[in-house]
Design a protein around this motif. Structure first.
Motif, short mmCIF file in Angstrom:
data_model
loop_
_atom_site.label_atom_id
_atom_site.label_comp_id
_atom_site.label_asym_id
_atom_site.label_seq_id
_atom_site.Cartn_x
_atom_site.Cartn_y
_atom_site.Cartn_z
N GLY A 325 1.03 -0.95 -0.22
CA GLY A 325 0.37 0.10 0.22
C GLY A 325 1.14 1.25 0.14
O GLY A 325 2.04 1.31 0.09
N PHE A 326 0.18 2.42 0.50
CA PHE A 326 1.12 3.86 0.45
C PHE A 326 0.83 4.72 1.54
O PHE A 326 -0.55 4.10 2.34
CB PHE A 326 0.98 4.80 -1.11
N ALA A 327 1.19 5.41 2.07
CA ALA A 327 0.94 6.00 3.06
C ALA A 327 0.10 7.57 2.77
O ALA A 327 1.42 8.60 1.92
CB ALA A 327 1.99 6.56 4.33
N VAL A 328 -0.92 8.34 3.46
CA VAL A 328 -1.57 9.48 2.61
C VAL A 328 -0.60 10.15 3.93
O VAL A 328 -1.57 10.85 5.41
CB VAL A 328 -2.90 9.77 2.65
N VAL A 329 1.13 10.94 3.96
CA VAL A 329 1.46 11.58 4.90
C VAL A 329 1.63 12.94 4.71
O VAL A 329 2.02 13.92 3.52
CB VAL A 329 2.17 11.15 6.20
N ASN A 330 1.47 13.95 5.34
CA ASN A 330 2.21 15.64 5.54
C ASN A 330 1.55 16.61 3.89
O ASN A 330 1.91 17.09 3.36
CB ASN A 330 3.84 14.96 5.10
N THR A 331 -0.06 16.07 3.98
CA THR A 331 -0.34 16.77 3.38
C THR A 331 -1.80 17.18 4.06
O THR A 331 -3.13 15.78 4.66
CB THR A 331 -0.71 15.81 1.75
N ASP A 332 -2.62 18.20 3.25
CA ASP A 332 -4.04 18.03 3.70
C ASP A 332 -4.88 17.66 2.95
O ASP A 332 -6.41 18.03 2.77
CB ASP A 332 -4.37 19.79 3.86
N ASP A 333 -4.68 17.17 1.46
CA ASP A 333 -5.29 16.64 0.21
C ASP A 333 -5.87 15.68 0.76
O ASP A 333 -5.16 13.73 0.07
CB ASP A 333 -4.27 16.68 -0.99
N PHE A 334 -6.73 15.15 1.64
CA PHE A 334 -7.72 13.73 2.27
C PHE A 334 -8.20 13.45 0.91
O PHE A 334 -8.62 11.82 0.50
CB PHE A 334 -8.28 14.10 3.50
N THR A 335 -9.04 14.13 0.48
CA THR A 335 -10.05 13.88 -0.61
C THR A 335 -9.21 12.92 -1.89
O THR A 335 -9.21 12.32 -2.55
CB THR A 335 -10.60 14.99 -1.08
N GLY A 336 -8.00 13.32 -2.18
CA GLY A 336 -7.27 13.48 -3.02
C GLY A 336 -6.88 11.42 -2.93
O GLY A 336 -6.60 11.21 -3.73
N GLY A 337 -6.24 11.21 -1.17
CA GLY A 337 -5.44 10.33 -1.14
C GLY A 337 -6.62 9.26 -0.91
O GLY A 337 -6.32 8.41 -1.25
N ILE A 338 -7.53 9.36 -0.40
CA ILE A 338 -8.52 8.75 -0.63
C ILE A 338 -9.11 7.84 -2.14
O ILE A 338 -9.12 7.09 -2.61
CB ILE A 338 -9.90 9.01 0.30
N SER A 339 -8.83 9.04 -2.56
CA SER A 339 -9.32 8.76 -4.82
C SER A 339 -7.85 7.77 -4.56
O SER A 339 -8.49 7.37 -5.67
CB SER A 339 -9.10 9.79 -5.12
N GLN A 340 -7.08 7.81 -4.62
CA GLN A 340 -5.94 7.37 -4.94
C GLN A 340 -6.05 5.87 -4.04
O GLN A 340 -5.62 4.73 -5.36
CB GLN A 340 -4.43 7.38 -4.27
N ILE A 341 -6.07 5.70 -3.31
CA ILE A 341 -6.36 4.11 -1.77
C ILE A 341 -7.85 3.97 -2.41
O ILE A 341 -7.54 2.00 -3.31
CB ILE A 341 -6.83 4.92 -1.04
N ILE A 342 -9.10 4.09 -3.83
CA ILE A 342 -9.66 3.55 -4.53
C ILE A 342 -9.74 2.61 -5.41
O ILE A 342 -9.60 2.62 -5.57
CB ILE A 342 -11.35 4.54 -4.17
N GLY A 343 -8.55 4.02 -6.15
CA GLY A 343 -8.40 3.29 -7.23
C GLY A 343 -7.02 2.20 -6.88
O GLY A 343 -7.19 1.51 -8.01
N ASP A 344 -6.45 2.23 -6.18
CA ASP A 344 -5.47 0.95 -5.97
C ASP A 344 -6.28 -0.51 -5.81
O ASP A 344 -6.02 -1.41 -5.74
CB ASP A 344 -4.67 1.47 -5.15
N LEU A 345 -7.43 -0.13 -4.93
CA LEU A 345 -8.55 -1.20 -4.60
C LEU A 345 -9.01 -1.71 -5.58
O LEU A 345 -9.51 -2.67 -5.98
CB LEU A 345 -9.04 -0.84 -3.56
#
Length: 410
Positions: A325-345
């Motif tokens: 997987g990967f980590a969404v860290v040191n960024t305020d873009d939680f929406t973009g991070g969640i979108s990337q996670i769902i894209g991986d899944l």
């Protein structure tokens, strides 16, 4: 059987090792259309024949599905084995390590995860404090109700430092919190690894803790001889650079459970972006040293990457990447991070191979690449665990030997 013919080989499902591989280009876009012949898979540096191969694109499947019900709609009958639920996701809300001032941020992130994953995912929810958990379900209203009850328990922003029980200054409450975080993930990973073939993932929302975990997972089942843990205060209050063995082994046990279960971890740090100027603000609270100049939370006289917040961010990334997987860290873009996670899944390749020497117990490293495409980034678990098989009873006759070769091995 004619003379010179090789005897038939009966393979069992437990011998097949499957690897979920996400492939993205330099722009972070998923790469589709690759075939089995495009991949090179190595087990302990030796190329392996890819026996099973599937490309999964759930975004295509979703276009033919009926409209979703609103997430707050409580369903009369919920299932954890729905035909639509092609993903099995456990959300871990780390209330023990989240500052109580960020409670609402965690709730917002968790709600968005539930809403965006939708009914295509069977989901469970764990809170590391042990309260308000939800078993695997496709009823999103139950998950949202549990999220509403979340509250961060850490009284100060300052990250918690890992220590050993024998240390004089070790906070027993912090010690128990560290253990609870990874034990809950270990237990859940063991349950998920029970033969379920769906895409499996943890989504961990946590501020983590102050420890450099670099190298802990490199030795398979054993902790490497030298691990730079970032140091801790020993019983005589002297700063030492030794590892904390008990905690390291808890981390390793959790990782091994995830390796066996083929479970990927995606971590989200609710602190968002923490600039160098904001580090001091994140270090205020419990455990402040005599002066900011030598406070280990700020790195003290050590390099800036030793600061507690940076160790926590890097620890989330290291743990996640080891599992694929990967980590969404040191960024305020939680929406973009969640979108990337769902894209991986939703978009990945499933590669399967039959390893050699399945009777021998141990950890084995895996390498996967796409032929002639060094520009691509591949995310996959970095190894797998072989538990070995018990010695079979000695067959008493020819018929027993023949049947024994075809029976599944536990």
């Amino acid at each position: 059987q004619q003379p010179g013919q090789r005897p038939p080989v009966f393979r069992t499902a437990t011998e097949l090792v499957e690897i979920d591989v996400v492939v993205v280009d330099k722009a972070g876009q998923r790469v589709h259309g690759l075939t089995k012949d495009d991949f090179i898979l190595k087990d302990r540096k030796k190329p392996q024949a890819i026996e099973t191969f599937t490309e999964v694109q759930r975004e295509i499947e979703r276009t033919s599905e009926l409209p979703r019900l609103p997430p707050e709609t409580r369903v009369d009958v919920a299932s954890n084995t729905s035909a639509k639920a092609g993903r099995l996701v456990v959300m871990v809300l780390d209330d023990l390590h989240v500052w109580r001032g960020r409670t609402d941020t965690v709730k917002d992130i968790a709600r968005k995860v539930v809403n965006d994953l939708g009914p295509e995912s069977a989901m469970a929810l764990i809170q590391t404090g042990g309260e308000h958990g939800v078993e695997v379900t496709d009823d999103r209203s139950r998950l949202l109700t549990a999220i509403d009850r979340f509250h961060g328990r850490r009284p100060a922003r300052r990250p918690s430092e890992v220590c050993e029980p024998r240390q004089r200054d070790c906070d027993i409450q912090d010690l128990n919190a560290h253990r609870s975080l990874f034990r809950s993930m270990e237990d859940a990973a063991r349950i998920l690894g029970g033969g379920d073939k769906r895409r499996k993932a943890f989504i961990l929302i946590s501020e983590s803790l102050a420890k450099d975990i670099t190298g802990i997972f490199d030795g398979g089942e054993q902790i490497p001889d030298i691990v730079d843990s970032g140091g801790y205060y020993s019983g005589n209050n002297e700063y030492t650079n030794k590892a904390a063995p008990d905690f390291d082994y808890q981390l390793l046990n959790t990782m091994n459970a995830m390796r066996r279960g083929n479970v990927a971890t995606y971590a989200i740090d609710p602190r968002g972006e923490v600039t160098s100027q904001e580090l001091m603000q994140e270090c205020l609270g419990v455990g402040v040293g005599a002066g900011f100049g030598d406070d280990p939370c700020l790195g003290g006289s050590l390099p800036a990457w030793k600061a507690f917040v940076r160790q926590g961010q890097r620890g989330l990334a290291t743990f996640s990447e080891e599992t694929g997987g990967f980590a969404v860290v040191n960024t305020d873009d939680f929406t973009g991070g969640i979108s990337q996670i769902i894209g991986d899944l939703d978009n990945y390749y499933l590669l399967g191979f039959y390893p050699a020497e399945v009777q021998r117990k141990g950890y084995r490293t895996i390498d996967v690449e796409v032929k002639g495409r060094p520009d691509l980034t591949l995310r996959y678990r970095q190894g797998y665990q072989v538990d070995g098989a018990p010695a079979p009873p000695k067959p008493t006759d020819e018929l027993s030997r023949l049947v024994g070769g075809a029976l599944p091995k536990n």
